[in-house]
Write a protein that holds these residues in place. Structure first.
Motif, mmCIF file in Angstrom:
data_model
loop_
_atom_site.group_PDB
_atom_site.id
_atom_site.type_symbol
_atom_site.label_atom_id
_atom_site.label_comp_id
_atom_site.label_asym_id
_atom_site.label_seq_id
_atom_site.Cartn_x
_atom_site.Cartn_y
_atom_site.Cartn_z
ATOM 1 N N GLY A 295 0.808 -1.207 0.000
ATOM 2 C CA GLY A 295 0.000 0.000 0.000
ATOM 3 C C GLY A 295 0.844 1.260 0.000
ATOM 4 N N ARG A 296 1.939 1.238 0.732
ATOM 5 C CA ARG A 296 2.816 2.409 0.784
ATOM 6 C C ARG A 296 3.490 2.671 -0.554
ATOM 7 N NH1 ARG A 296 5.430 1.236 6.781
ATOM 8 N NH2 ARG A 296 3.751 2.231 7.990
ATOM 9 N N VAL A 297 3.746 1.594 -1.316
ATOM 10 C CA VAL A 297 4.317 1.764 -2.652
ATOM 11 C C VAL A 297 3.317 2.456 -3.575
ATOM 12 C CG1 VAL A 297 5.093 0.518 -4.709
ATOM 13 C CG2 VAL A 297 5.930 -0.164 -2.455
ATOM 14 N N LEU A 298 2.047 2.057 -3.481
ATOM 15 C CA LEU A 298 1.028 2.592 -4.383
ATOM 16 C C LEU A 298 0.489 3.955 -3.941
ATOM 17 C CD1 LEU A 298 -1.107 -0.619 -5.072
ATOM 18 C CD2 LEU A 298 0.494 0.502 -6.633
ATOM 19 N N GLU A 299 0.554 4.211 -2.661
ATOM 20 C CA GLU A 299 -0.106 5.398 -2.102
ATOM 21 C C GLU A 299 0.227 6.700 -2.822
ATOM 22 O OE1 GLU A 299 -1.203 6.876 2.438
ATOM 23 O OE2 GLU A 299 0.342 5.376 2.100
ATOM 24 N N PRO A 300 1.492 7.008 -3.090
ATOM 25 C CA PRO A 300 1.789 8.288 -3.752
ATOM 26 C C PRO A 300 1.534 8.282 -5.258
ATOM 27 C CG PRO A 300 3.825 7.102 -3.337
ATOM 28 C CD PRO A 300 2.730 6.278 -2.734
ATOM 29 N N MET A 301 1.187 7.111 -5.811
ATOM 30 C CA MET A 301 1.073 7.001 -7.268
ATOM 31 C C MET A 301 -0.366 6.987 -7.768
ATOM 32 S SD MET A 301 4.036 4.155 -7.977
ATOM 33 C CE MET A 301 5.689 4.350 -7.307
ATOM 34 N N LEU A 302 -1.331 6.820 -6.877
ATOM 35 C CA LEU A 302 -2.736 6.752 -7.281
ATOM 36 C C LEU A 302 -3.518 7.855 -6.586
ATOM 37 C CD1 LEU A 302 -3.288 2.870 -7.093
ATOM 38 C CD2 LEU A 302 -2.884 4.252 -9.138
ATOM 39 N N ASP A 303 -4.529 8.379 -7.261
ATOM 40 C CA ASP A 303 -5.285 9.490 -6.688
ATOM 41 C C ASP A 303 -6.369 8.983 -5.729
ATOM 42 O OD1 ASP A 303 -7.616 8.740 -8.208
ATOM 43 O OD2 ASP A 303 -6.742 9.729 -9.952
ATOM 44 N N ASP A 304 -7.162 9.916 -5.216
ATOM 45 C CA ASP A 304 -8.136 9.596 -4.166
ATOM 46 C C ASP A 304 -9.327 8.789 -4.660
ATOM 47 O OD1 ASP A 304 -6.644 10.779 -2.225
ATOM 48 O OD2 ASP A 304 -7.708 12.701 -2.278
ATOM 49 N N ARG A 305 -9.403 8.510 -5.945
ATOM 50 C CA ARG A 305 -10.469 7.640 -6.432
ATOM 51 C C ARG A 305 -10.195 6.182 -6.064
ATOM 52 N NH1 ARG A 305 -10.457 8.289 -12.590
ATOM 53 N NH2 ARG A 305 -8.213 8.132 -12.146
ATOM 54 N N PHE A 306 -8.977 5.893 -5.653
ATOM 55 C CA PHE A 306 -8.565 4.529 -5.342
ATOM 56 C C PHE A 306 -8.477 4.328 -3.824
ATOM 57 C CE2 PHE A 306 -7.095 5.320 -9.599
ATOM 58 C CZ PHE A 306 -7.286 4.109 -10.257
ATOM 59 N N THR A 307 -8.895 3.139 -3.403
ATOM 60 C CA THR A 307 -8.792 2.769 -1.987
ATOM 61 C C THR A 307 -8.114 1.415 -1.890
ATOM 62 O OG1 THR A 307 -10.826 3.975 -1.434
ATOM 63 C CG2 THR A 307 -10.046 2.342 0.161
ATOM 64 N N PHE A 308 -7.068 1.351 -1.099
ATOM 65 C CA PHE A 308 -6.327 0.114 -0.874
ATOM 66 C C PHE A 308 -6.749 -0.412 0.498
ATOM 67 C CE2 PHE A 308 -2.617 -2.426 0.327
ATOM 68 C CZ PHE A 308 -2.337 -3.101 -0.855
ATOM 69 N N LEU B 199 -8.064 -0.431 -17.933
ATOM 70 C CA LEU B 199 -9.406 -0.958 -18.157
ATOM 71 C C LEU B 199 -10.454 0.149 -18.131
ATOM 72 C CD1 LEU B 199 -9.068 -4.056 -15.807
ATOM 73 C CD2 LEU B 199 -9.089 -4.083 -18.308
ATOM 74 N N PRO B 200 -11.637 -0.101 -18.704
ATOM 75 C CA PRO B 200 -12.722 0.889 -18.653
ATOM 76 C C PRO B 200 -13.080 1.229 -17.206
ATOM 77 C CG PRO B 200 -13.224 -0.857 -20.218
ATOM 78 C CD PRO B 200 -12.010 -1.299 -19.468
ATOM 79 N N GLU B 201 -13.543 2.467 -16.998
ATOM 80 C CA GLU B 201 -13.773 2.941 -15.647
ATOM 81 C C GLU B 201 -15.250 2.858 -15.247
ATOM 82 O OE1 GLU B 201 -12.135 6.788 -15.009
ATOM 83 O OE2 GLU B 201 -10.059 6.123 -15.310
ATOM 84 N N LEU B 202 -15.457 2.560 -13.964
ATOM 85 C CA LEU B 202 -16.792 2.545 -13.372
ATOM 86 C C LEU B 202 -17.153 3.939 -12.882
ATOM 87 C CD1 LEU B 202 -16.332 -0.604 -11.097
ATOM 88 C CD2 LEU B 202 -17.537 -0.541 -13.289
ATOM 89 N N ASP B 203 -18.436 4.148 -12.660
ATOM 90 C CA ASP B 203 -18.877 5.392 -12.035
ATOM 91 C C ASP B 203 -18.348 5.442 -10.606
ATOM 92 O OD1 ASP B 203 -21.119 6.946 -10.337
ATOM 93 O OD2 ASP B 203 -21.096 7.702 -12.386
ATOM 94 N N ILE B 204 -17.967 6.630 -10.153
ATOM 95 C CA ILE B 204 -17.361 6.766 -8.825
ATOM 96 C C ILE B 204 -18.323 6.358 -7.717
ATOM 97 C CG2 ILE B 204 -18.017 9.162 -8.471
ATOM 98 C CD1 ILE B 204 -14.671 7.446 -7.540
ATOM 99 N N SER B 205 -19.636 6.483 -7.947
ATOM 100 C CA SER B 205 -20.602 6.058 -6.929
ATOM 101 C C SER B 205 -20.555 4.548 -6.733
ATOM 102 C CB SER B 205 -22.018 6.497 -7.319
ATOM 103 O OG SER B 205 -22.416 5.882 -8.531
ATOM 104 N N VAL B 206 -20.324 3.815 -7.816
ATOM 105 C CA VAL B 206 -20.188 2.360 -7.719
ATOM 106 C C VAL B 206 -18.909 2.007 -6.969
ATOM 107 C CG1 VAL B 206 -19.946 0.222 -9.034
ATOM 108 C CG2 VAL B 206 -21.494 2.017 -9.849
ATOM 109 N N VAL B 207 -17.831 2.737 -7.261
ATOM 110 C CA VAL B 207 -16.557 2.505 -6.564
ATOM 111 C C VAL B 207 -16.737 2.701 -5.066
ATOM 112 C CG1 VAL B 207 -14.174 3.290 -6.313
ATOM 113 C CG2 VAL B 207 -15.223 3.190 -8.590
ATOM 114 N N ASN B 208 -17.415 3.780 -4.693
ATOM 115 C CA ASN B 208 -17.638 4.055 -3.264
ATOM 116 C C ASN B 208 -18.493 2.968 -2.619
ATOM 117 O OD1 ASN B 208 -16.146 6.426 -3.437
ATOM 118 N ND2 ASN B 208 -17.954 7.694 -3.857
ATOM 119 N N ALA B 209 -19.454 2.452 -3.357
ATOM 120 C CA ALA B 209 -20.302 1.378 -2.825
ATOM 121 C C ALA B 209 -19.486 0.109 -2.584
ATOM 122 C CB ALA B 209 -21.455 1.098 -3.789
ATOM 123 N N ILE B 210 -18.554 -0.181 -3.480
ATOM 124 C CA ILE B 210 -17.687 -1.356 -3.312
ATOM 125 C C ILE B 210 -16.845 -1.204 -2.049
ATOM 126 C CG2 ILE B 210 -15.804 -2.695 -4.312
ATOM 127 C CD1 ILE B 210 -16.765 -1.655 -7.068
#
Length: 246
Positions: free
Chosen positions: A93-106, A229-240
């Motif tokens: 997670g620490r490796v990925l943390e600075p490389m991905l934006d806030d749309r991603f959750t590890f 890959l194709p992107e999902l709607d952010i509301s779906v991401v938050n639900a996951i």
């Protein structure tokens, strides 16, 4: 990227299981105590025809009570040994943390009754990436779901574990859990990560069922696959995230 672990959820589950173990143990002690009391203070006599039944009942009380107490001890041990975090997942997670934006959750150290234990899952617009993280060093060969490991003499022997099969099982359970939450159309993928430096881990990969990478090449691997890959709607991401973080 948010790098989180459901430690409070696990602590709450630990407390609940310890409470249940205490109540179950108390029931077992009570039954065993009744059985012992029936031995110390006989309520029937050997001359009576009902005495064999009496002996059976008091023995059953002691036996069942002891089994229940042992089960309660096992529950308590399991509760107290829940992993609060996963050091290897924390490292990834620490490796990925600075490389991905806030749309991603590890999400590290997922431990749910319906999923079981999962090292980590990266949740973002491309979907869910279920990670199996391996900290072993050595020379490994993977073909399909099979893994070999080279011993000190240079012989290739069964590795004794298959991170591929483990990750496939984790992916299936995550998909089932999301389907129950009306998120059955969400794409779920798998990835195996070796955290040791490539100088300490040799990987020979042929037709893998699940992609395999070193931690140092994790971001390029994701850029060429998951992140493309194709992107999902952010509301779906938050639900996951809500479902997996519970």
């Amino acid at each position: 990227m948010r790098n989180v672990a459901p430690s409070r959820v696990i602590s709450r589950r630990t407390n609940q299981l310890v409470t249940i173990a205490f109540l179950v143990g108390a029931l077992g002690v009570f039954l065993a105590a009744v059985g012992v009391l029936m031995i110390i203070v006989p309520l029937d006599k050997p001359v009576h025809s009902s005495y064999p039944t009496y002996v059976f009942v008091r023995g059953a009380f002691v036996g069942i009570g002891a089994i229940i107490v042992m089960s309660a001890v096992g529950m308590a041990i399991r509760a107290l040994t829940y992993r609060k975090d996963n050091d290897l997942a924390l490292l990834a997670g620490r490796v990925l943390e600075p490389m991905l934006d806030d749309r991603f959750t590890f999400i590290r150290n997922i431990n749910r009754r319906d999923i079981g234990y999962v090292d980590a899952a990266l949740v973002g617009p491309p979907g869910v990436l279920v990670l199996r993280i391996v900290g072993d060093a050595g020379a490994f060969a993977n073909e399909g779901v099979n893994w070999l490991r080279q011993n000190a003499r240079g012989d290739w022997l069964p590795a004794g574990f298959s991170p591929t099969l483990e990750d496939i099982a984790d992916v299936r359970k995550v998909r089932e859990t999301l389907a129950k939450a009306s998120l059955g159309d969400v794409p779920v993928y798998g990835l195996i990560i070796f955290t040791q430096d490539p100088s300490r881990v040799g990987l020979t990969i042929n037709n893998p069922q699940v992609p395999v990478t070193h931690l140092v090449t994790l971001m390029p691997t994701l850029a060429a696959s998951y992140l493309a890959l194709p992107e999902l709607d952010i509301s779906v991401v938050n639900a996951i995230v809500t479902v997996l973080y519970e």
